[in-house]
Write a protein that holds these residues in place. Sequence first.
Motif, PDB file in Angstrom:
ATOM      1  N   ILE A  27       0.794  -1.232   0.178  1.00  0.00           N
ATOM      2  CA  ILE A  27      -0.073   0.265  -0.065  1.00  0.00           C
ATOM      3  C   ILE A  27       0.838   1.438  -0.150  1.00  0.00           C
ATOM      4  O   ILE A  27       1.797   1.326   0.800  1.00  0.00           O
ATOM      5  CB  ILE A  27      -0.977   0.140   1.223  1.00  0.00           C
ATOM      6  CG1 ILE A  27      -1.707  -1.316   1.337  1.00  0.00           C
ATOM      7  CG2 ILE A  27      -1.841   1.459   1.458  1.00  0.00           C
ATOM      8  CD1 ILE A  27      -2.773  -1.605   0.231  1.00  0.00           C
ATOM      9  N   VAL A  30      -3.461   5.570   2.079  1.00  0.00           N
ATOM     10  CA  VAL A  30      -4.865   5.370   2.230  1.00  0.00           C
ATOM     11  C   VAL A  30      -5.262   6.747   2.531  1.00  0.00           C
ATOM     12  O   VAL A  30      -4.892   7.315   3.510  1.00  0.00           O
ATOM     13  CB  VAL A  30      -5.144   4.391   3.472  1.00  0.00           C
ATOM     14  CG1 VAL A  30      -6.564   4.164   3.483  1.00  0.00           C
ATOM     15  CG2 VAL A  30      -4.266   3.085   3.031  1.00  0.00           C
ATOM     16  N   VAL A  39      -7.823   3.213  -1.052  1.00  0.00           N
ATOM     17  CA  VAL A  39      -6.695   2.780  -1.104  1.00  0.00           C
ATOM     18  C   VAL A  39      -5.860   2.710  -2.319  1.00  0.00           C
ATOM     19  O   VAL A  39      -6.392   2.547  -3.496  1.00  0.00           O
ATOM     20  CB  VAL A  39      -6.817   1.047  -1.037  1.00  0.00           C
ATOM     21  CG1 VAL A  39      -5.300   0.141  -0.905  1.00  0.00           C
ATOM     22  CG2 VAL A  39      -7.540   0.727   0.401  1.00  0.00           C
ATOM     23  N   PRO A  41      -2.691   1.438  -3.957  1.00  0.00           N
ATOM     24  CA  PRO A  41      -1.668   0.441  -3.968  1.00  0.00           C
ATOM     25  C   PRO A  41      -0.020   0.790  -4.235  1.00  0.00           C
ATOM     26  O   PRO A  41      -0.168   1.951  -5.076  1.00  0.00           O
ATOM     27  CB  PRO A  41      -1.916  -0.657  -4.943  1.00  0.00           C
ATOM     28  CG  PRO A  41      -3.353  -0.305  -5.290  1.00  0.00           C
ATOM     29  CD  PRO A  41      -3.678   1.137  -4.887  1.00  0.00           C
ATOM     30  N   GLY A  47      -3.756  -3.555  -7.827  1.00  0.00           N
ATOM     31  CA  GLY A  47      -5.204  -3.005  -7.211  1.00  0.00           C
ATOM     32  C   GLY A  47      -6.171  -4.076  -7.420  1.00  0.00           C
ATOM     33  O   GLY A  47      -6.852  -4.306  -6.323  1.00  0.00           O
ATOM     34  N   ALA A  51      -8.133  -5.849  -4.122  1.00  0.00           N
ATOM     35  CA  ALA A  51      -9.505  -5.907  -4.236  1.00  0.00           C
ATOM     36  C   ALA A  51     -10.104  -7.240  -3.733  1.00  0.00           C
ATOM     37  O   ALA A  51     -10.877  -7.487  -2.793  1.00  0.00           O
ATOM     38  CB  ALA A  51     -10.066  -5.182  -5.221  1.00  0.00           C
ATOM     39  N   VAL A  83     -10.561   1.057  -4.034  1.00  0.00           N
ATOM     40  CA  VAL A  83      -9.347   0.675  -4.429  1.00  0.00           C
ATOM     41  C   VAL A  83      -8.880   0.761  -5.673  1.00  0.00           C
ATOM     42  O   VAL A  83      -9.662   0.412  -6.762  1.00  0.00           O
ATOM     43  CB  VAL A  83      -9.119  -0.849  -4.070  1.00  0.00           C
ATOM     44  CG1 VAL A  83      -7.546  -1.258  -4.374  1.00  0.00           C
ATOM     45  CG2 VAL A  83      -9.370  -1.643  -2.781  1.00  0.00           C
TER      46      VAL A  83
END
Length: 99
Positions: A27, A30, A39, A41, A47, A51, A83
């Motif tokens: 990550i 966030v 989120v 990545p 991603g 997810a 995400v």
Amino acid sequence: MGAIAGTLADSASGVRDLLAEVGDARIKWVEVFRDHLVVHPERRSEGAAIAEQLGITVATDYPATRPGFTMWTGCWNGIDMYVYGDLRGTTRAVRSWPT
């Protein structure tokens, strides 16, 4: 979507749980809101996998942006999640209005 987190502290606590489940190194950042998390990545190519790991299955493609992307949405542990991921499939030309 899912249940709304009661406070900003609830959402922030959700970030800790998210990083523990997905892995901190995957990550980049966030975004924390009272009722959802967004989120980003480290590698957008991950991603969809992130997810999927979180059980998030709804995807919306945004091919008109540069670069295009897919936004995965759903509920995880009672928190609405978004995400970012690479655009699914092949990139296609975007129609514009005639000039």
